[in-house]
Scaffold this active site. Structure first.
Site, mmCIF file in Angstrom:
data_model
loop_
_atom_site.group_PDB
_atom_site.id
_atom_site.type_symbol
_atom_site.label_atom_id
_atom_site.label_comp_id
_atom_site.label_asym_id
_atom_site.label_seq_id
_atom_site.Cartn_x
_atom_site.Cartn_y
_atom_site.Cartn_z
ATOM 1 C CB ILE A 157 -0.957 -0.016 1.201
ATOM 2 C CG1 ILE A 157 -1.908 -1.209 1.102
ATOM 3 C CG2 ILE A 157 -1.751 1.291 1.277
ATOM 4 C CD1 ILE A 157 -2.757 -1.440 2.343
ATOM 5 C CG ASP A 259 -10.673 4.531 6.104
ATOM 6 O OD1 ASP A 259 -11.815 4.983 5.910
ATOM 7 O OD2 ASP A 259 -10.360 3.340 5.878
ATOM 8 C CG HIS A 295 -11.386 0.521 8.823
ATOM 9 N ND1 HIS A 295 -10.724 0.263 9.989
ATOM 10 C CD2 HIS A 295 -10.606 0.018 7.851
ATOM 11 C CE1 HIS A 295 -9.591 -0.370 9.743
ATOM 12 N NE2 HIS A 295 -9.496 -0.523 8.444
#
Length: 329
Positions: A157, A259, A295
C-alpha cells in the site's frame, strides 16, 4: 468442501456465490462475527473465513481445533484481531489478504490529503456557517508538486501511495525497516525522524503491533511541521488520539485524514445511538481540517471481490495441503 464465512456483508455475497459456483465448493454466509458464542456454528465445516476488527477470544481457537478446523482466513490485510501464538498452539494456520487492492487504500489516502491540502473543509465551514465566500491568506493552499510526502511503511500500500504522489510531482520520502529496492524510482528511503520532520503530508502504512502502537504520539507530533497533514489509512491504534486532538486544537498540525480510529470497533460498521459514539470522534469530526471515514478505504468493487476470492482460495489451499503464499508468519 464446506466453508463458513463470518461477518458477511451483503456486498460480498455475489462474489462468494460466484466463487462457489466456479469451484464447486459450498459457502455458508453468516452476518455475525467469530466469537466464543458463534464458534459453534463452524461445526461440520472444513474451514472459516472472517472479516472483523473485534478480537477473537482465546477459547475460540481451541473450539475450532476440536472441530477439526485447521485454519482461520481473514478477509483483511490486518490480522491484529487474531492471537497468532494461541492459533499456532492449537494447530491453526492464519492467512490474510495482504494484497487485495493496494490502489484502493492508496487512492483514499491521496483523496483525503488533497481535500485537506486545498482547505476545502475550511472553505465549506465559512460558506455554510457565515455565508462568507471571500478568499483569505490563511487559506491559501500549496500545490502538491511543491510538497514532500513522507511515508512510514513502504509495503504494497505504501508503494502504491508513493507511485501516485510521484506521478503528481511530489517529492516522496519513506521509512521502512526493510526497504524494497524496486521502489527506489518512486521514493527516497530515509530514517523515521527525517520523515517526521520533512513531511508536508505524513501517511501511515504499517501494521498495528506492540512496537507500533501509538507510534504517532506527542513526541512524534512535536517533530512534525506546524502545517503538516497526517493521513492514517492503516490502524487507529498507531496514533495517540488525545495527542492528535491537542495538536490540531493548538494549530501545530494542518489537518488529519483518518479512515480508522483507536476505538472504532464499538461503532464503525454499525448504526448506533448518538450516546454510543465516543467523544473523540465528535471532536475530530467537527473540525473543518479533519476528514473521518468509517474504515472504508478498501471499499471498492475490485478490492471486495479480491478479498473474498483470495480468502476462500486460502481456506481450500490450507485444507488440501497446497502451497499458500498468504500464511501469516
Amino acid at each position: 468442501m464446506k466453508i463458513l464465512m463470518y461477518s458477511t456483508h451483503e456486498h460480498e455475497r455475489t462474489y462468494a456465490e460466484e466463487w462457489a459456483k466456479e469451484t464447486g465448493n459450498q459457502v455458508q454466509m453468516e452476518m455475525v462475527p467469530l466469537t466464543a458464542e458463534t464458534v459453534k456454528m463452524a461445526k461440520g465445516f472444513d474451514g472459516v473465513s472472517i472479516q472483523q476488527t473485534s478480537p477473537v477470544e482465546q477459547e475460540v481457537y481451541q473450539a475450532l481445533a476440536e472441530m477439526g478446523i485447521k485454519q482461520i482466513s481473514t478477509r483483511t490485510a490486518g490480522y491484529d484481531m487474531l492471537d497468532l501464538e494461541t492459533a499456532s498452539q492449537n494447530g491453526l494456520t492464519v492467512t490474510n489478504v495482504a494484497i487485495y487492492s493496494p490502489r484502493a487504500i492508496a487512492e483514499m489516502g491521496v483523496t483525503q490529503a488533497m481535500y485537506l491540502l486545498r482547505n476545502i473543509g475550511r472553505f465549506n465551514e465559512r460558506m455554510e456557517n457565515d455565508h462568507d465566500f471571500r478568499w483569505s491568506g490563511d487559506l491559501i493552499a500549496k500545490e502538491i508538486y511543491t510538497c514532500t510526502v513522507g511515508l512510514i511503511g513502504a509495503g504494497h500500500i505504501g508503494g502504491a501511495t508513493a507511485q501516485i504522489y510521484k506521478a503528481l510531482g511530489a517529492r516522496v520520502i519513506a521509512y521502512d525497516p526493510h526497504p524494497d529496492p524496486e521502489l527506489a524510482p518512486f521514493m527516497d528511503f530515509v530514517d523515521v525522524d527525517t520523515v517526521l520532520k520533512e513531511a508536508d503530508i505524513l501517511s501511515l502504512h504499517v501494521p498495528l503491533l506492540p512496537s507500533t502502537e501509538k507510534m504517532i504520539d506527542k513526541e512524534a507530533i512535536a517533530k512534525m511541521k506546524d502545517s503538516a497533514i497526517l493521513i492514517n489509512m492503516a490502524r487507529g491504534g498507531l496514533v495517540d488520539t488525545e495527542a492528535l486532538i491537542a495538536a490540531l486544537n493548538s494549530g501545530h498540525l494542518g489537518g488529519a485524514g483518518l479512515d480508522t480510529l483507536a476505538d472504532e470497533t464499538t461503532y464503525f460498521g454499525k448504526q448506533v445511538d448518538a450516546e454510543a459514539v465516543p467523544g473523540d470522534y465528535h471532536e475530530l469530526a467537527e473540525m473543518p481540517n479533519v476528514v473521518v471515514t468509517p474504515h472504508v478505504a478498501f471499499f471498492t468493487n475490485v478490492a471486495v471481490r479480491n478479498m473474498v476470492r483470495i480468502s476462500l482460495n486460502d481456506v481450500v489451499a490450507i485444507k488440501t495441503g497446497e502451497r499458500c503464499k498468504n500464511i501469516v508468519k
